[in-house]
Enzyme design. Structure first.
Site, mmCIF file in Angstrom:
data_model
loop_
_atom_site.group_PDB
_atom_site.id
_atom_site.type_symbol
_atom_site.label_atom_id
_atom_site.label_comp_id
_atom_site.label_asym_id
_atom_site.label_seq_id
_atom_site.Cartn_x
_atom_site.Cartn_y
_atom_site.Cartn_z
ATOM 1 N N ASP A 143 36.181 24.670 69.270
ATOM 2 C CA ASP A 143 37.282 25.895 69.799
ATOM 3 C C ASP A 143 36.902 26.342 71.169
ATOM 4 O OD1 ASP A 143 38.592 25.801 67.265
ATOM 5 O OD2 ASP A 143 37.833 27.693 66.596
ATOM 6 N N HIS A 178 41.610 24.389 71.157
ATOM 7 C CA HIS A 178 40.497 23.467 71.328
ATOM 8 C C HIS A 178 40.279 22.666 72.617
ATOM 9 C CE1 HIS A 178 41.729 22.985 66.713
ATOM 10 N NE2 HIS A 178 40.583 23.865 66.711
ATOM 11 N N GLU A 236 40.802 19.359 61.836
ATOM 12 C CA GLU A 236 42.105 19.963 61.783
ATOM 13 C C GLU A 236 43.273 19.099 62.157
ATOM 14 O OE1 GLU A 236 40.632 24.560 62.103
ATOM 15 O OE2 GLU A 236 41.259 23.640 63.903
#
Length: 592
Positions: free
Chosen positions: A364, A530, A340
């Site tokens: 995550d 994260h 991401e």
């Protein structure tokens, strides 16, 4: 293609009392031997992330006055020295002989002996560095040594190695690039790439390409076709055979032809993303000279969601393979590719990789599971390392395969630097991984997500860089362990989220206070969605590295005795963590 610059070297400066006619002459051999001993220690103990031994450069002569210091500085410039260590057993002319390069991490080892005042010089030189705004690390052995003792005490070794690892990490980043493939992903703060942070704190330039560049290179065959044939054969042998059940609703299940096409595409994606980072001379042979250059990237990030994943196969396979220590070309240094395009988590991964040489796991920081909640949903109590609760680390479909824990030392699961991994261990990592057809509610374009469960018992350090408006970057870290749960408990907990994604159960080491009062507090104080984890308890190394970059540490569970920062930090107050913030604010970014 290798990075454009050579590996940074460690420069060693043997500094001496300049008074001739008896003093300097009597100290020449001892002083130069100190430098040689440090060089031997570093070169025999430390490796660059490519697996080669760390290289040291020693000044051509001992340094007693300004002209000799200047000659040493010139040699260091020619020899690509990025880290400076000064050694001496005696008094020296501190302000005349210090290293004046403000961007080079520097340390001074003053020999603790009674015959000559090396420790006195150390104190004087550190005072000079502090007064002139050139923070330096002081290394002073706890025990007095005899002047004829050529050994390096264990406490001095520990500081020399910690300083050098961190210093080489700083030097390795300088002049390299962060490559954004795409832009901001779903409003994630870390993917709003802050170029000022990269350039002024890390010395890293920012490069960016649109995700459409991947499509262009696939359509126009701008990749090594011979390598592709090798890669797809490898994938068929080690990945496709472990393709998992398709959990999508029937209307979203791709047919076999479409799934095979996805495999072919994601393999090309991995190759192209690597070529974008570091280049590929094979492309020049095919007539693509510009594309062959790459972006000299030491790390990168792929936006993926959603503009890409809504209609194209996701980046999970490419990210997984790049971040792992092996692929179809065999064992090799792991790349650093952030999911991401979370550039801040990418930097966190990069720090761990540069300090350890190992692959890093992007995750995550998904869920805190209290013992009470686990018992409620599973009917079983957590015991052992998990007794105080757990944090579920699970990325949305990609994680370095080293994170399986299938590499072993003395029967225990580990994550090794690639030069220590065996081919059999790499195959075990692949066997432990299932490649599920992507969840097409999340990833409409399909693709494949890696799924594994990390083995328990591995010491790991979870890290995160965050940006705070008005303050700047801060680092947080948590040392702890991976944990194994009973199979039935794991299944219940894991399947409450996406069962096609890789899972690590993590428990931090608790201190009973602050952010480490309990496991809940660690999760509650984590600064972003994260985190990255590295094998080993490397918190002390990260703290040293952060101080070199003038990045304060806002959360850690490292013992006070292991913390090593520049001596100037002692002048900013008795509260070590508050002093860290004040010192970093005073000195500012390393490349400002």
């Amino acid at each position: 293609m290798k990075p454009i610059s050579n590996q940074p070297r460690v420069g060693i400066r043997p500094v001496i009392d300049a008074r001739q006619g008896g003093i300097r002459e009597s100290l020449e051999v001892q002083t130069m031997n100190m430098a040689k001993s440090v060089a031997a220690l570093l070169s025999s103990t430390l490796k660059y992330t490519d697996g080669t031994p760390v290289q040291c450069v020693i000044a051509d002569s001992t340094i007693g006055r300004v002209p000799e210091a200047a000659a040493c500085a010139e040699k260091f410039r020619r020899e690509n020295v990025g880290v400076s260590i000064t050694v001496t057993p005696c008094w020296c002319y501190g302000s005349e002989t210090i290293d004046y390069d403000a961007q080079t991490p520097k340390a001074i080892w003053g020999f603790n002996g009674t015959e000559r005042p090396g420790a006195v010089y150390l104190a004087a030189a550190l005072a000079g560095h502090t007064q002139k705004g050139l923070p330096a690390f002081g290394i002073y052995g706890r025990d007095v040594q005899d002047s004829t003792d050529t050994t390096i005490p264990s406490d001095v070794k520990e500081k020399l190695l910690r300083f050098t690892k961190a210093g080489l990490a700083v030097a390795s980043m300088r002049g390299r690039s962060y490559l954004s493939i795409g832009s901001t992903s779903m409003g994630i703060a870390g993917s709003i790439v802050d170029t000022d942070f990269f350039q002024t704190y890390l010395g890293i330039r920012n490069e960016s390409v649109d995700m459409s560049e991947i499509i262009r290179r696939v359509k126009e065959n701008i990749y090594d076709k011979e390598e592709y044939e090798k890669a797809i054969a490898w994938v068929n042998t080690y990945c496709k055979v472990n393709e998992g059940e398709d959990f999508n609703m029937p209307s979203k299940v791709k047919n076999r032809t479409e799934k095979d096409a996805d495999w072919e595409f994601v393999v090309k994606m991995a190759m192209i993303m690597r070529d974008l980072m570091v280049g590929n001379p094979k492309l020049k042979e095919q007539g693509f000279a510009e594309e062959a250059l790459g972006h000299n990237a030491i790390l990168g990030g792929f936006q993926g969601q959603r503009q890409w994943t809504d209609f194209m196969p996701n980046g999970d396979f490419a990210e997984t393979i790049l971040n792992s220590s092996f692929d179809w070309n065999g064992l090799r240094e792991a790349f650093t590719m952030a999911t991401e395009n979370d550039s801040l988590n990418g930097v966190s991964m990069l720090f761990g990789h540069l300090l350890t040489g190992t692959a890093q796991v992007f995750a995550d920081v998904r869920t805190y599971w209290s013992p009470e909640a686990v018992e409620r949903v599973s009917g079983k109590k957590l015991t052992g390392a998990a007794a105080n609760g757990l944090i579920h680390l699970i990325n949305s479909g990609s994680a370095a395969l080293d994170g399986t824990g299938e590499q072993v030392i003395d029967g225990q699961p580990v994550m090794k630097p690639f030069w220590d991994i065996t081919n059999a261990e790499a195959e075990q990592c692949l066997k432990a991984t299932t490649w599920y057809p992507a969840n097409r509610d999340y990833f409409r374009g399909g693709g494949y997500s890696s799924k594994f469960l990390s083995k328990g018992g591995m010491p790991v350090t979870m890290t995160r860089i965050n940006l705070v408006k008005g303050l700047g970057p801060v680092l947080q870290l948590a040392e702890g362990w991976t944990v194994e749960l009973p199979d039935d408990v794991h299944k219940i907990l894991d399947e409450r989220t996406d069962r096609t994604w890789p899972t690590t159960w993590f428990t931090p080491r608790l201190t009973g206070k602050g952010a480490f009062r309990d496991v809940y507090s660690v999760m509650n104080n984590w600064g972003a969605n994260h985190g990255a984890f590295s094998y080993g308890h490397i918190g002390a190394d990260l703290i040293t590295l952060a101080s070199m970059l003038r990045i304060p540490v806002c959360m850690h569970n490292v013992g006070e005795a292991s913390i090593f920062r520049p001596s100037a930090w002692n002048a900013f107050g008795m509260d070590a963590e508050g002093a860290d913030f004040r010192a970093c604010q005073t000195y500012g970014a390393l490349y400002k």
